[in-house]
Scaffold this motif. Structure first.
Motif, PDB file in Angstrom:
ATOM      1  N   THR A 169       0.823  -1.212   0.000  1.00  0.00           N
ATOM      2  CA  THR A 169       0.000   0.000   0.000  1.00  0.00           C
ATOM      3  C   THR A 169       0.856   1.260   0.000  1.00  0.00           C
ATOM      4  O   THR A 169       0.475   2.279  -0.585  1.00  0.00           O
ATOM      5  CB  THR A 169      -0.943   0.015   1.207  1.00  0.00           C
ATOM      6  OG1 THR A 169      -0.182  -0.138   2.424  1.00  0.00           O
ATOM      7  CG2 THR A 169      -1.958  -1.117   1.112  1.00  0.00           C
ATOM      8  N   PHE A 170       2.030   1.177   0.615  1.00  0.00           N
ATOM      9  CA  PHE A 170       2.943   2.320   0.592  1.00  0.00           C
ATOM     10  C   PHE A 170       3.350   2.661  -0.839  1.00  0.00           C
ATOM     11  O   PHE A 170       3.259   3.816  -1.272  1.00  0.00           O
ATOM     12  CB  PHE A 170       4.171   2.008   1.443  1.00  0.00           C
ATOM     13  CG  PHE A 170       5.383   2.840   1.131  1.00  0.00           C
ATOM     14  CD1 PHE A 170       5.408   4.196   1.398  1.00  0.00           C
ATOM     15  CD2 PHE A 170       6.508   2.259   0.552  1.00  0.00           C
ATOM     16  CE1 PHE A 170       6.536   4.976   1.101  1.00  0.00           C
ATOM     17  CE2 PHE A 170       7.633   3.014   0.254  1.00  0.00           C
ATOM     18  CZ  PHE A 170       7.640   4.367   0.521  1.00  0.00           C
ATOM     19  N   GLU A 220       1.905   1.786  -3.603  1.00  0.00           N
ATOM     20  CA  GLU A 220       0.735   2.134  -4.406  1.00  0.00           C
ATOM     21  C   GLU A 220       0.298   3.584  -4.175  1.00  0.00           C
ATOM     22  O   GLU A 220      -0.198   4.239  -5.090  1.00  0.00           O
ATOM     23  CB  GLU A 220      -0.426   1.198  -4.081  1.00  0.00           C
ATOM     24  CG  GLU A 220      -0.263  -0.218  -4.607  1.00  0.00           C
ATOM     25  CD  GLU A 220      -1.353  -1.163  -4.117  1.00  0.00           C
ATOM     26  OE1 GLU A 220      -1.489  -2.254  -4.697  1.00  0.00           O
ATOM     27  OE2 GLU A 220      -2.053  -0.820  -3.133  1.00  0.00           O
ATOM     28  N   GLN A 221       0.498   4.082  -2.961  1.00  0.00           N
ATOM     29  CA  GLN A 221      -0.082   5.372  -2.597  1.00  0.00           C
ATOM     30  C   GLN A 221       0.926   6.497  -2.396  1.00  0.00           C
ATOM     31  O   GLN A 221       0.526   7.663  -2.286  1.00  0.00           O
ATOM     32  CB  GLN A 221      -0.919   5.198  -1.322  1.00  0.00           C
ATOM     33  CG  GLN A 221      -2.094   4.255  -1.508  1.00  0.00           C
ATOM     34  CD  GLN A 221      -2.805   3.931  -0.208  1.00  0.00           C
ATOM     35  OE1 GLN A 221      -2.630   4.620   0.794  1.00  0.00           O
ATOM     36  NE2 GLN A 221      -3.591   2.863  -0.209  1.00  0.00           N
ATOM     37  N   THR A 222       2.224   6.189  -2.356  1.00  0.00           N
ATOM     38  CA  THR A 222       3.196   7.271  -2.226  1.00  0.00           C
ATOM     39  C   THR A 222       3.135   8.157  -3.459  1.00  0.00           C
ATOM     40  O   THR A 222       2.642   7.748  -4.513  1.00  0.00           O
ATOM     41  CB  THR A 222       4.627   6.718  -2.023  1.00  0.00           C
ATOM     42  OG1 THR A 222       5.494   7.778  -1.614  1.00  0.00           O
ATOM     43  CG2 THR A 222       5.186   6.099  -3.306  1.00  0.00           C
ATOM     44  N   ARG A 273       7.805   7.169  -6.500  1.00  0.00           N
ATOM     45  CA  ARG A 273       7.615   5.710  -6.514  1.00  0.00           C
ATOM     46  C   ARG A 273       8.824   4.972  -7.087  1.00  0.00           C
ATOM     47  O   ARG A 273       9.291   3.988  -6.512  1.00  0.00           O
ATOM     48  CB  ARG A 273       6.355   5.368  -7.295  1.00  0.00           C
ATOM     49  CG  ARG A 273       5.972   3.886  -7.206  1.00  0.00           C
ATOM     50  CD  ARG A 273       4.587   3.650  -7.782  1.00  0.00           C
ATOM     51  NE  ARG A 273       3.585   4.388  -7.028  1.00  0.00           N
ATOM     52  CZ  ARG A 273       2.722   5.245  -7.562  1.00  0.00           C
ATOM     53  NH1 ARG A 273       2.733   5.469  -8.863  1.00  0.00           N
ATOM     54  NH2 ARG A 273       1.831   5.880  -6.812  1.00  0.00           N
ATOM     55  N   PRO A 285       1.935   7.700   3.126  1.00  0.00           N
ATOM     56  CA  PRO A 285       0.568   8.181   3.323  1.00  0.00           C
ATOM     57  C   PRO A 285      -0.027   7.748   4.661  1.00  0.00           C
ATOM     58  O   PRO A 285       0.369   6.730   5.250  1.00  0.00           O
ATOM     59  CB  PRO A 285      -0.186   7.571   2.140  1.00  0.00           C
ATOM     60  CG  PRO A 285       0.864   7.379   1.092  1.00  0.00           C
ATOM     61  CD  PRO A 285       2.100   6.994   1.850  1.00  0.00           C
ATOM     62  N   GLY A 331      -2.574   6.293   5.486  1.00  0.00           N
ATOM     63  CA  GLY A 331      -3.145   4.957   5.561  1.00  0.00           C
ATOM     64  C   GLY A 331      -2.244   3.950   6.235  1.00  0.00           C
ATOM     65  O   GLY A 331      -2.726   2.968   6.824  1.00  0.00           O
ATOM     66  N   GLU A 332      -0.920   4.162   6.173  1.00  0.00           N
ATOM     67  CA  GLU A 332       0.019   3.258   6.846  1.00  0.00           C
ATOM     68  C   GLU A 332      -0.194   3.297   8.355  1.00  0.00           C
ATOM     69  O   GLU A 332      -0.170   2.264   9.031  1.00  0.00           O
ATOM     70  CB  GLU A 332       1.455   3.634   6.491  1.00  0.00           C
ATOM     71  CG  GLU A 332       1.796   3.513   5.022  1.00  0.00           C
ATOM     72  CD  GLU A 332       1.626   2.097   4.513  1.00  0.00           C
ATOM     73  OE1 GLU A 332       2.304   1.194   5.039  1.00  0.00           O
ATOM     74  OE2 GLU A 332       0.809   1.894   3.598  1.00  0.00           O
ATOM     75  N   GLN A 358      -3.841   1.708   9.312  1.00  0.00           N
ATOM     76  CA  GLN A 358      -4.014   0.256   9.214  1.00  0.00           C
ATOM     77  C   GLN A 358      -3.247  -0.482  10.302  1.00  0.00           C
ATOM     78  O   GLN A 358      -3.756  -1.467  10.853  1.00  0.00           O
ATOM     79  CB  GLN A 358      -3.645  -0.262   7.828  1.00  0.00           C
ATOM     80  CG  GLN A 358      -2.212  -0.078   7.398  1.00  0.00           C
ATOM     81  CD  GLN A 358      -1.956  -0.618   5.997  1.00  0.00           C
ATOM     82  OE1 GLN A 358      -2.109  -1.813   5.744  1.00  0.00           O
ATOM     83  NE2 GLN A 358      -1.564   0.260   5.085  1.00  0.00           N
TER      84      GLN A 358
END
Length: 676
Positions: free
Chosen positions: A564-565, A567-569, A574, A619, A621-622, A625
């Motif tokens: 997810t890191f 995918e979302q950074t 990236r 992000p 989200g890390e 979660q």
């Protein structure tokens, strides 16, 4: 010229864009930058911490101001950044000609709610460009500061106004008629090259790139029509390009295979070569001369340590006067995490004529030579010396303190120094760490916090950290290790944690913990982990891979899930991160395997997670979660977020909330923990 380090790293000791009406310069009282009233925190602040043994409070430590990123207008006058207003802003100051004179009162030139992250002076010193973002989102916008405007409202002007676009700091040509920068305006990912004539006009600014580029690029120097652009493929692999600002032609100057670093390139006085730092064919960064026409590389200064940074004057004349050196170079040398400041002079054949080591030593955040090359201004700190600006006389080596920031009444002689300790890992590799503690009492067994640096292309250094100082003064010991993968110990050591070797560095962390636990003055049941960014990942990895070893963990803007890191950074980051960690396309299964989120069932220790919601690197989200997963397991977990922060805690009003909360968490779960 080194740009200032990220606010979260400096702060932890580890880690609208323009105001509606441009601010007027604000005089600041002499001898200290007086702190403004503290804004109310966004969340209820913990109760004030008790006074430490040295009679210093955490609130005092958090109120210590920093002065850094000096830019020399001449021998006496300079600009710098200070966080006296609560975020980093631009100030001007001057030194009396007498070397023993006290620094004069600085003048505040910018006054934004968000930080200024970098600035550069125009040739002749009539103005400067600077970068600022909003809420830590790192979408830096370019601003102009007219130094001749005095207190007129038009002194500060936003040149770019693209909230979703990231710009790099512009570099002026030698005539001061143009500047060039890179920006990801075209597609949000690739950093293209732009050239703007001065005075720049906001209406037409940044509309069309001179050259469309693929990947991550930044401008290093600009002479005539020749632009030197640095391409970064990873933290350990860069190339240098020569681009013509008029016809957009490109020439690769550093063709190579494998990883090579090419750092801080600057044109020599005659414009025929670049002085640049590289590790081509070596373990450590060295100073070389790169002939722009032929590509020939000539060694200039090779040491058994990294030459960390360099700067040359913005020469007012491209021909050295009789009796003067062809080139003057200020540079820093990293010796086991402590940087020395040297001044080197060269002849026309790029041979060293003289090399002087100054009396300055510590952690150097910035380095800038005056246009005449007679003095260098240096931003420097030590564990017991908060960041200040110093002036070095190139001819004599004499050092003068150029700023005297507000230190909240703290007697800095009572702050805790760092001790460098080395140990052998289980495979024989040498691991070092900085250790902070007050002298233990007879029979005392104290708690320990292991503070892990970010990166992973980074290094724990003995800098001033309010949090580390408070912990050490209030009865903890603090260790800041450089496990394998850290920089400063050679190219080979830096690659020992690459991809499939990722968890070897976590094993080092465990072994550092065991080494410290064996000390007679340490309680092995009260050792905690704390880290920011990649150091946050290391905290989570340590808690999952060695769950019985730790009393608690504090994860600050850390990675919990590599999938997810990545995918979302932010898109412009990236490919750089995939070069270090592995790509989802090729290494997805491996990245899942080393992600702490998939081993959360192993965690046994209480966890605190701190994050900014506007973080473009890791992000939010890390944080959410991992905190939710630990909560579901019924373990103590605290999640503290800030809506106006990004990758770290930059604003003083937020540090006054976050740091006491971290201390309370550690006191509750580590310091107060009963030994078995």
């Amino acid at each position: 010229m080194r740009l200032p380090r990220l606010a979260f790293l400096a702060g932890l000791g580890l880690v609208s864009c323009a105001s509606p009406e441009p601010p007027k310069p604000v005089p600041v009282p002499p001898a200290a930058l007086v702190p403004p009233p503290v804004e109310p925190p966004e969340a209820p602040a913990p109760e004030p911490a008790a006074e430490a043994a040295a009679g210093i409070t955490l609130e005092q430590l958090l109120d210590v101001h920093r002065a850094t990123a000096p830019r020399a207008l001449g021998r006496e006058k300079f600009l710098f950044l200070s966080d006296a207003p609560g975020t980093m802003q631009i100030f001007s100051a001057s030194l009396d000609a007498a070397p023993t004179a006290e620094p004069t009162a600085p003048v505040q030139l910018t006054k934004f709610p968000d930080r200024v992250v970098a600035l550069r002076l125009a040739p002749g010193g009539k103005g400067a460009v600077f970068l600022k973002d909003k809420g830590g989102d790192e979408n830096f916008q370019i601003h102009w500061l007219d130094l001749a405007a005095g207190d007129k409202p038009e002194a500060t002007q936003a040149l770019s106004d693209a909230p979703k676009v990231r710009h790099t700091l512009p570099v002026f040509d030698d005539a001061g008629k143009r500047f060039t920068f890179t920006s990801n305006a075209r597609n949000g990912k690739d950093m293209d090259l732009y050239v703007e004539a001065l005075p720049a006009k906001k209406e037409t600014f940044g509309k069309k790139p001179v050259v469309a580029l693929s990947g991550s690029h930044a401008v290093a120097d600009f002479l005539g029509d020749r632009v030197i652009v640095s391409e970064m493929r990873s933290g350990f692999d860069q190339d240098l390009w020569l681009i013509d600002a008029k016809n957009a032609s490109k020439k690769l100057l550093t063709k190579h295979k494998g990883d090579e670093r090419w750092v801080s390139p600057r044109f020599t006085r005659d414009g025929k070569s670049l002085l640049v730092l590289t590790d081509r064919g070596r373990e450590f960064l060295s100073l070389v001369a790169l002939d722009v026409a032929t590509g020939k590389v000539t060694p200039v200064l090779e040491l058994d340590h990294d030459v960390q940074d360099l700067d040359l004057p913005s020469y007012t004349s491209r021909k050295a006067e009789a009796g003067q050196p062809e080139d003057i170079v200020a540079l820093t040398v990293n010796v086991d995490g402590v940087e020395e400041v040297h001044v080197v002079t060269l002849d026309a054949k790029r041979k060293v004529v003289s090399k002087k080591k100054t009396d300055l030593g510590g952690v150097v955040s910035s380095l800038d030579l005056a246009p005449a090359g007679d003095v260098a201004f240096v931003g420097l700190e030590r564990p017991n010396l908060p960041t200040e600006v110093y002036r070095v006389d190139v001819a004599t080596g004499a050092v003068t303190r150029a700023t005297k920031s507000h230190h909240a009444g703290i007697d800095t002689s009572r702050l805790v120094p760092a001790e460098l300790i080395t140990m052998k890992a289980s495979d024989g590799k040498t691991i070092s760490f900085f250790y902070y503690q007050t002298p233990p009492n007879a029979g005392e067994k104290r708690p320990v916090v292991i503070s892990v640096h970010g990166g992973p292309e980074g290094q724990a250094q003995p800098n001033f950290s309010p949090l580390v100082q408070w912990l050490a003064l209030s009865g903890y010991a603090v260790a800041a290790p450089n496990v394998r993968g850290s920089t400063g110990y050679g190219k080979s050591f830096s690659h020992l944690d690459d991809k499939e070797k990722r968890e070897d560095s976590v094993r080092d962390l465990s072994e550092v913990g065991k080494f410290i636990a064996a000390r007679p003055d340490v309680d092995p049941a009260r050792i905690a982990l704390l880290g920011g960014s990649y150091g946050g990942y290391m905290v989570l990895a340590g808690l999952t891979l060695y769950p019985d070893q730790w009393a608690a963990g504090v994860d600050i803007v850390g990675i919990a899930n590599f999938r997810t890191f990545l995918e979302q950074t932010a898109p412009y980051r990236r490919h750089l991160r995939e070069a270090e960690y592995g790509s989802l396309a090729k290494d997805g299964a491996f990245l899942d395997r080393v992600s702490p989120i998939h081993k959360v069932d192993r965690i046994k220790a209480p966890l605190m997670v701190v994050h900014g919601t506007r973080d473009p690197r890791v992000p939010i989200g890390e944080a959410r979660q991992i905190a939710e997963a630990v909560k579901k397991r019924g373990l103590p977990v605290e999640l503290l977020t800030f809506e106006d922060e990004g990758h770290g805690i930059a604003k003083r009003k937020n540090r006054l909330v976050a740091f006491p909360a971290m201390v309370d968490f550690l006191d509750k779960h580590v310091k107060a923990k009963a030994s078995p």
